[in-house]
Design an enzyme around this catalytic site. Structure first.
Site, PDB file in Angstrom:
ATOM      1  N   GLU A 124       0.799  -1.228   0.000  1.00 35.56           N
ATOM      2  CA  GLU A 124       0.000   0.000   0.000  1.00 35.56           C
ATOM      3  C   GLU A 124       0.832   1.278   0.000  1.00 35.56           C
ATOM      4  O   GLU A 124       0.326   2.339   0.385  1.00 35.56           O
ATOM      5  CB  GLU A 124      -0.934   0.011   1.218  1.00 35.56           C
ATOM      6  CG  GLU A 124      -2.017  -1.067   1.190  1.00 35.56           C
ATOM      7  CD  GLU A 124      -3.099  -0.773   2.216  1.00 35.56           C
ATOM      8  OE1 GLU A 124      -4.274  -0.801   1.868  1.00 35.56           O
ATOM      9  OE2 GLU A 124      -2.747  -0.498   3.384  1.00 35.56           O
ATOM     10  N   HIS A 127      -0.996   5.746   7.780  1.00 33.54           N
ATOM     11  CA  HIS A 127      -2.220   5.033   7.414  1.00 33.54           C
ATOM     12  C   HIS A 127      -2.472   4.010   8.517  1.00 33.54           C
ATOM     13  O   HIS A 127      -1.564   3.269   8.894  1.00 33.54           O
ATOM     14  CB  HIS A 127      -2.053   4.321   6.070  1.00 33.54           C
ATOM     15  CG  HIS A 127      -3.136   3.320   5.802  1.00 33.54           C
ATOM     16  ND1 HIS A 127      -4.459   3.674   5.701  1.00 33.54           N
ATOM     17  CD2 HIS A 127      -3.096   1.966   5.647  1.00 33.54           C
ATOM     18  CE1 HIS A 127      -5.185   2.585   5.485  1.00 33.54           C
ATOM     19  NE2 HIS A 127      -4.403   1.540   5.456  1.00 33.54           N
ATOM     20  N   HIS A 129      -5.605   1.547  11.040  1.00 36.75           N
ATOM     21  CA  HIS A 129      -6.943   0.964  11.252  1.00 36.75           C
ATOM     22  C   HIS A 129      -7.276   1.064  12.744  1.00 36.75           C
ATOM     23  O   HIS A 129      -7.628   0.066  13.366  1.00 36.75           O
ATOM     24  CB  HIS A 129      -6.983  -0.515  10.854  1.00 36.75           C
ATOM     25  CG  HIS A 129      -6.305  -0.882   9.584  1.00 36.75           C
ATOM     26  ND1 HIS A 129      -5.731  -2.118   9.363  1.00 36.75           N
ATOM     27  CD2 HIS A 129      -6.105  -0.185   8.438  1.00 36.75           C
ATOM     28  CE1 HIS A 129      -5.208  -2.154   8.141  1.00 36.75           C
ATOM     29  NE2 HIS A 129      -5.414  -1.000   7.570  1.00 36.75           N
TER      30      HIS A 129
END
Lengths: 266, 266, 266, 266
Positions: free
Chosen positions: B61, B80, B82
């Site tokens: 990614e 980035h 979660h």
């Protein structure tokens, strides 16, 4: 690892199909998974009889494992657990749906199994062969089955797939519960679930998760003694290596550097 | 630090624009952020190609980072993640709004980006350049973008601003969820959001947060080995000193302090 | 202790009225409460000017403390915090009510103060003397004041009363939120609140809480160095003694037994 | 153990009926349960008078224990606690129902007791003999009683049954609250509750739970000094043994192997 990540606690059990004999499986003696030691591992036939008569207590619920290995030749690892994250769903009867890409590891749906439907009032432990077979039927070809007022059983094509699936299912359940509290739960599409469902078993991903969960386990003081001894000799960085080290074929002791390289090439 | 504060876990990644070459960025090899070591850091061009062909696995990614650095010259740090605190909002599609002064670090609104809208069914990983560019367009001039059923990407003018923004956004999301459960969510006014939005990047504030989060990381055993060695020589108090030390006029550097200085000059 | 029990984090500050001069108060330099050391403590006049010009950063929000000491001669300890447990109430505007006997430490009601009402859009930090005085007026004769979209300020007749009040208020808020989720919040009667409101300051209770919270702090590695050294010499049991030990007049070294006795006679 | 598992905190107390004299019970001096030491244990008559006049502070609420031992000859262990998991139910007045097999340890229902009903406004502490007797009447033949705006009191036929019952009741309450948030709470049938209600006291189960909770306590640094010393001599594996070791009759020092065997034969 599953204890340290909140899937298992005093209860639950993890098994593996025997690597050389698909008609047998390995399961520890009756003990909390977080404290078992290599000597605790016993061998069972698929009808859940110990291969060698044990002089230790064995799990009453071992038929869960035997019946699933019998019904599902593709399965080589099973965990039965009562994780706090999935319990509310097992109590409310609300299906867990994939709400993020890693949660797709559980598949599009996990069927419910209610012991009461077929067996009436029990103490909810799955101890009779027919109870184990009923549970395996409910599991069918799914990745997991939710057991009403009891817990869940999760399977995998290999140990690492099962471990990360169980952990991601718990994360998914937790996020779903809290999205529910915000008023709306949008799940992945069937297509996304299929495509994302295999992420957790991709080597580039399991390399990362296995190293990370191993490090967390090491910091929590939970690595088995042998591994801990090694880890202490190589502070910090070492915490990530045991997993790779264990995969090295027995007898082929390698230098630290070599071990590192082999991990990278996975 | 971001792992220790609950923003990152096995997944997510942090990058910095190269301090001497704005056309490149620094990102670790494919590994959980909490376990990366200095040698893991690699250099990439803005089209996310490694400057030196690596013999290690790299993040699939990484286009998230390259495309944002390309589109946003003012950005020098990207994460980035979660994080469990933001996931319910990415699943429910409920916007995160600033509910306390530090939460204003996220700005008045964070746009949603749904990969499905433009790319149909995927495994939700952002791997193609066009996916990265689409995400960067959704981010626009905002401080963060929420990725539907996936996570979030947060940017900053410098590393510390990005780190504290990511942490405060998680706290804000958590408080907002629980205020929602009480039945009402009152957010800051646009004026307050603007005025409070810069608190997290004020030196008097980052001095405090950086020292505190460093101490927490040290106690959790998460400092890199070099720093840990120093910290052990000066038990406890040591963990608290780097921040203060940074305020000490430069020029008093010595042997051990030389290493310290390089850290300070970041 | 307040950091370890989840009341304070990177932010918030604790002060005490000067034990020998009621016209002054003690507050640390600008630093996270969990990492401050004895040398960080500075002396301020009630108009929040440092008695000795400091060469370190001081808290912008110190007027909170000065204005309250000015308005409330009975107050000798103040904490300003953004505890996660109270934030949802500061955002939802729902009053915290006493829902268990220890929660009565907060009193029957805690007024809300909204900086916006009097000062319009600000960054929500309380930095001007008139802002501090406005907050003190809102506090009135109460034990705490809830600051809209910001946090809370809690006062006490002595340090221990303030500490336990702040901790119990957080527990009370947490229980109230979850009772709210069950659909009903039954609070204490005014009579019960009055009778139970003083429990947290009873010597038999503070003896217990102070020893317990000290032990937890010791296990978390958070005791100041001097106290830790002592604690190491007397493993485990010792963890409970530092608090008492610190109260012993300097230079009057006592035997362990004597120290113990003095604690009991409190 | 009960502190480490989140049942007790600064408050709450645990007692045992005297093993040789059913007319007496053992309870520590007034101190947080997590820090008590063997010397803190005192002996009381069933009217809650200390057998030997103590020179230490004793619990004001000891009548809870005396009155229950008086009313319930079958009870040999009692814990009074304010566990965060049960508090929301004591505040909302919502009954805790068995929602999983281990939760059945609490029985089909736990009655509520509201001190206010009989005694009007109090500080909610149970200090008078008549308050203790009223609470014991409300408990009746149940396994636990919920005290409105206060906490719970849990009893057991032996110490281990009481400990696991208290822990499982907290887990059950937590799962029930979160199932409630999902919109539906399905409980066990009366038949299931009866059958599953004894699981927590089965030797095969208490062997597992006691070893597991002991190991967690050891890792948290909470074992009493004597046991810790032993544990340090046998790293990791040892953590599971103290419980068994303590059961070994004093003076009968056994080899490590022998200790192990005795555990298995339980």
């Amino acid at each position: 690892m599953l204890t340290n990540e909140g899937v298992l606690d005093a209860f639950g059990h993890v098994s593996m199909r025997h690597p050389h004999d698909p008609g047998r499986y390995l399961l520890s003696r009756s003990r909390s998974p977080g404290v078992i030691e290599p000597d605790d591992i016993l061998e069972f036939t698929l009808d859940s009889e110990p291969v060698v008569p044990p002089n230790v207590q064995i799990y009453a619920e071992r038929v869960i494992h035997g019946c699933i290995y019998e019904a599902r030749p593709d399965v080589t690892a099973v965990v039965h657990h009562h994780a706090p994250a999935v319990m509310p769903f097992c109590i409310a009867g609300i299906p867990i749906v994939p709400v993020f890409h890693l949660g797709a590891a559980g598949g599009e749906t996990q069927p419910f199994w209610n012991q009461r439907d077929e067996f009436g009032d029990t103490n909810l432990l799955v101890v009779k062969p027919e109870e184990g077979r009923s549970l395996a039927r409910a599991l069918g070809s799914h990745n997991a089955v939710l057991m009403v007022n009891h817990g869940a059983t999760v399977v995998g094509g290999d140990l690492r797939e099962m471990v990360s699936r169980a952990i991601f299912m718990c994360q998914n359940a937790d996020y779903q519960l809290r999205a529910h509290m915000l008023g709306k739960v949008a799940s992945l599409t069937p297509g996304e679930t299929k495509l994302a469902g295999v992420i957790n078993a991709m080597p580039t991903v399991t390399n990362r998760t296995w190293e990370y969960w191993t490090q967390r386990l090491a910091r929590a003081g939970g690595l088995p003694p042998a591994v801990t001894k090694t880890a202490k000799a190589r502070p910090r960085a070492a915490s990530a290596k045991p997993a790779a080290a264990r995969k090295t074929p027995a007898g082929k002791a390698k230098s630290q550097k070599a071990g590192r390289k082999s991990r990278r090439s996975r």
